[in-house]
Design a protein around this motif. Structure first.
Motif, PDB file in Angstrom:
ATOM      1  N   LEU A  18      53.500  41.753  49.047  1.00  0.00           N
ATOM      2  CA  LEU A  18      52.547  42.173  49.740  1.00  0.00           C
ATOM      3  C   LEU A  18      53.229  43.264  51.167  1.00  0.00           C
ATOM      4  O   LEU A  18      52.650  44.109  51.611  1.00  0.00           O
ATOM      5  CB  LEU A  18      51.823  41.221  50.610  1.00  0.00           C
ATOM      6  N   ALA A  19      54.390  42.608  51.561  1.00  0.00           N
ATOM      7  CA  ALA A  19      54.977  43.269  52.783  1.00  0.00           C
ATOM      8  C   ALA A  19      55.541  44.762  51.881  1.00  0.00           C
ATOM      9  O   ALA A  19      55.458  45.776  52.698  1.00  0.00           O
ATOM     10  CB  ALA A  19      56.326  42.538  53.099  1.00  0.00           C
ATOM     11  N   ALA A  20      56.190  44.896  50.950  1.00  0.00           N
ATOM     12  CA  ALA A  20      56.565  46.188  50.144  1.00  0.00           C
ATOM     13  C   ALA A  20      55.311  46.883  50.029  1.00  0.00           C
ATOM     14  O   ALA A  20      55.305  48.229  50.276  1.00  0.00           O
ATOM     15  CB  ALA A  20      57.353  45.649  48.977  1.00  0.00           C
ATOM     16  N   ASP A  50      41.951  52.043  44.675  1.00  0.00           N
ATOM     17  CA  ASP A  50      42.628  52.047  45.937  1.00  0.00           C
ATOM     18  C   ASP A  50      42.374  50.418  46.286  1.00  0.00           C
ATOM     19  O   ASP A  50      43.160  50.163  47.312  1.00  0.00           O
ATOM     20  CB  ASP A  50      42.537  53.027  46.920  1.00  0.00           C
ATOM     21  N   MET A  51      41.360  49.680  46.009  1.00  0.00           N
ATOM     22  CA  MET A  51      41.390  48.292  46.731  1.00  0.00           C
ATOM     23  C   MET A  51      41.946  47.318  45.810  1.00  0.00           C
ATOM     24  O   MET A  51      41.585  47.357  44.535  1.00  0.00           O
ATOM     25  CB  MET A  51      39.540  48.192  46.797  1.00  0.00           C
ATOM     26  N   ARG A  52      42.879  46.663  46.255  1.00  0.00           N
ATOM     27  CA  ARG A  52      43.610  45.539  45.584  1.00  0.00           C
ATOM     28  C   ARG A  52      42.579  44.433  45.172  1.00  0.00           C
ATOM     29  O   ARG A  52      41.823  43.874  46.218  1.00  0.00           O
ATOM     30  CB  ARG A  52      44.709  45.168  46.533  1.00  0.00           C
ATOM     31  N   LEU A  53      42.838  43.815  44.226  1.00  0.00           N
ATOM     32  CA  LEU A  53      41.998  42.744  43.931  1.00  0.00           C
ATOM     33  C   LEU A  53      42.975  41.461  43.865  1.00  0.00           C
ATOM     34  O   LEU A  53      43.945  41.487  43.138  1.00  0.00           O
ATOM     35  CB  LEU A  53      41.332  42.820  42.175  1.00  0.00           C
ATOM     36  N   ARG A  54      42.871  40.401  44.603  1.00  0.00           N
ATOM     37  CA  ARG A  54      43.271  39.136  44.579  1.00  0.00           C
ATOM     38  C   ARG A  54      42.750  38.185  43.649  1.00  0.00           C
ATOM     39  O   ARG A  54      41.868  37.868  43.880  1.00  0.00           O
ATOM     40  CB  ARG A  54      43.858  38.591  46.011  1.00  0.00           C
ATOM     41  N   LEU A 101      47.833  36.775  41.322  1.00  0.00           N
ATOM     42  CA  LEU A 101      47.754  38.111  40.401  1.00  0.00           C
ATOM     43  C   LEU A 101      47.234  39.117  41.644  1.00  0.00           C
ATOM     44  O   LEU A 101      46.205  38.741  42.378  1.00  0.00           O
ATOM     45  CB  LEU A 101      46.912  38.077  39.360  1.00  0.00           C
ATOM     46  N   TYR A 102      47.644  40.209  41.601  1.00  0.00           N
ATOM     47  CA  TYR A 102      47.214  41.390  42.536  1.00  0.00           C
ATOM     48  C   TYR A 102      46.843  42.492  41.287  1.00  0.00           C
ATOM     49  O   TYR A 102      47.919  42.943  40.956  1.00  0.00           O
ATOM     50  CB  TYR A 102      48.100  41.872  43.582  1.00  0.00           C
ATOM     51  N   TYR A 103      45.822  42.968  41.283  1.00  0.00           N
ATOM     52  CA  TYR A 103      45.486  44.217  40.468  1.00  0.00           C
ATOM     53  C   TYR A 103      44.800  45.494  41.305  1.00  0.00           C
ATOM     54  O   TYR A 103      44.050  45.214  42.113  1.00  0.00           O
ATOM     55  CB  TYR A 103      44.750  43.771  39.452  1.00  0.00           C
ATOM     56  N   TYR A 104      44.959  46.532  40.794  1.00  0.00           N
ATOM     57  CA  TYR A 104      43.948  47.543  41.197  1.00  0.00           C
ATOM     58  C   TYR A 104      43.053  48.042  40.201  1.00  0.00           C
ATOM     59  O   TYR A 104      43.443  49.269  39.618  1.00  0.00           O
ATOM     60  CB  TYR A 104      44.875  48.710  41.815  1.00  0.00           C
ATOM     61  N   PRO A 105      41.866  47.565  39.982  1.00  0.00           N
ATOM     62  CA  PRO A 105      41.090  47.950  39.066  1.00  0.00           C
ATOM     63  C   PRO A 105      40.420  49.419  39.281  1.00  0.00           C
ATOM     64  O   PRO A 105      40.478  49.955  40.535  1.00  0.00           O
ATOM     65  CB  PRO A 105      39.993  46.825  39.267  1.00  0.00           C
ATOM     66  N   ARG A 161      40.621  43.571  54.983  1.00  0.00           N
ATOM     67  CA  ARG A 161      40.804  44.849  54.997  1.00  0.00           C
ATOM     68  C   ARG A 161      41.958  45.467  53.708  1.00  0.00           C
ATOM     69  O   ARG A 161      41.786  46.664  53.219  1.00  0.00           O
ATOM     70  CB  ARG A 161      41.658  45.151  56.242  1.00  0.00           C
ATOM     71  N   LEU A 162      42.616  44.726  53.187  1.00  0.00           N
ATOM     72  CA  LEU A 162      43.536  45.118  51.998  1.00  0.00           C
ATOM     73  C   LEU A 162      43.313  44.571  50.743  1.00  0.00           C
ATOM     74  O   LEU A 162      43.848  44.995  49.752  1.00  0.00           O
ATOM     75  CB  LEU A 162      44.897  44.572  52.321  1.00  0.00           C
ATOM     76  N   HIS A 163      42.173  43.799  50.593  1.00  0.00           N
ATOM     77  CA  HIS A 163      41.927  43.351  49.321  1.00  0.00           C
ATOM     78  C   HIS A 163      40.622  42.582  48.982  1.00  0.00           C
ATOM     79  O   HIS A 163      39.968  42.259  50.064  1.00  0.00           O
ATOM     80  CB  HIS A 163      43.060  42.316  48.542  1.00  0.00           C
TER      81      HIS A 163
END
Length: 194
Positions: free
Chosen positions: A17-19, A69-73, A81-85, A98-100
């Motif tokens: 998440l930081a990277a 551009d919206m991350r799915l957690r 898991l984190y994906y970008y559908p 704000r980020l997922h």
């Protein structure tokens, strides 16, 4: 020469998440393993745009439509898991980080040769574990074909081809397959990869 098994380097969710906050490229995170996201073809972009535009102009004001551009957690058991559908629709007012997002009602992936296996298998298995998800849609970029999986139908496959219409029950939207693919010319052969 001996065969050596490749073991990917694992990182923590916090390091990922930081990277990701400062990375110029997007990456997906599958339980400790990070995968860089590749670029998309023109066909991929046109199919995604047609679907996203139709959804955005149709959904209720309380819903939000995001394109890639919206991350799915996804969290279950100890798995993270984190994906970008390609397209994510969320209507839950409590799902507004704000980020997922974590509670989508509709997810759409546009298939390409390099992502089809993951979209059909790994992502299907992960996405359908989300209790909020009502529909998962696969749109082929190389032929006009829409595949819809619905929770209400026990995730059974429904296939729609040119000349037919499909309904996205999660948002109450009817679309013609031909409208999704109207900006693409499938009469011409695909050019070879550069």
């Amino acid at each position: 020469m001996a065969n050596v098994a490749y073991t990917p380097k694992r990182i923590s969710q916090e390091d990922y998440l930081a990277a990701e906050l400062t990375s110029p490229k997007k990456h997906e995170f599958v339980d400790g393993v990070v995968y860089a996201m590749g670029g998309a073809s023109d066909r991929h972009g046109l199919v995604a745009m047609a679907l996203g535009r139709s959804l955005d102009s149709h959904v209720a004001l309380g819903c939000q439509v995001f394109m890639s551009d919206m991350r799915l957690r996804i969290r279950f058991d100890k798995t993270r898991l984190y994906y970008y559908p390609d397209i994510l629709v969320s209507c839950d007012p409590d799902d507004r980080d704000r980020l997922h997002r974590e509670k989508p009602i509709l997810l759409i992936e546009v298939l390409s040769p390099s992502t089809e296996r993951v979209d059909r298998h790994e992502k299907f298995m992960a996405y359908t574990r989300l209790l909020s998800l009502q529909e998962y849609v696969l749109a082929d970029q190389d032929i006009p074909k829409i595949e819809v999986f619905r929770r209400s139908q026990a995730w059974e496959l429904e296939t729609y081809l040119p000349g037919t219409r499909f309904r996205l029950d999660s948002v109450g939207l009817d679309l013609a397959v031909d409208d999704v693919y109207r900006r693409l010319d499938y009469g011409k052969p695909l050019p070879p990869p550069a």
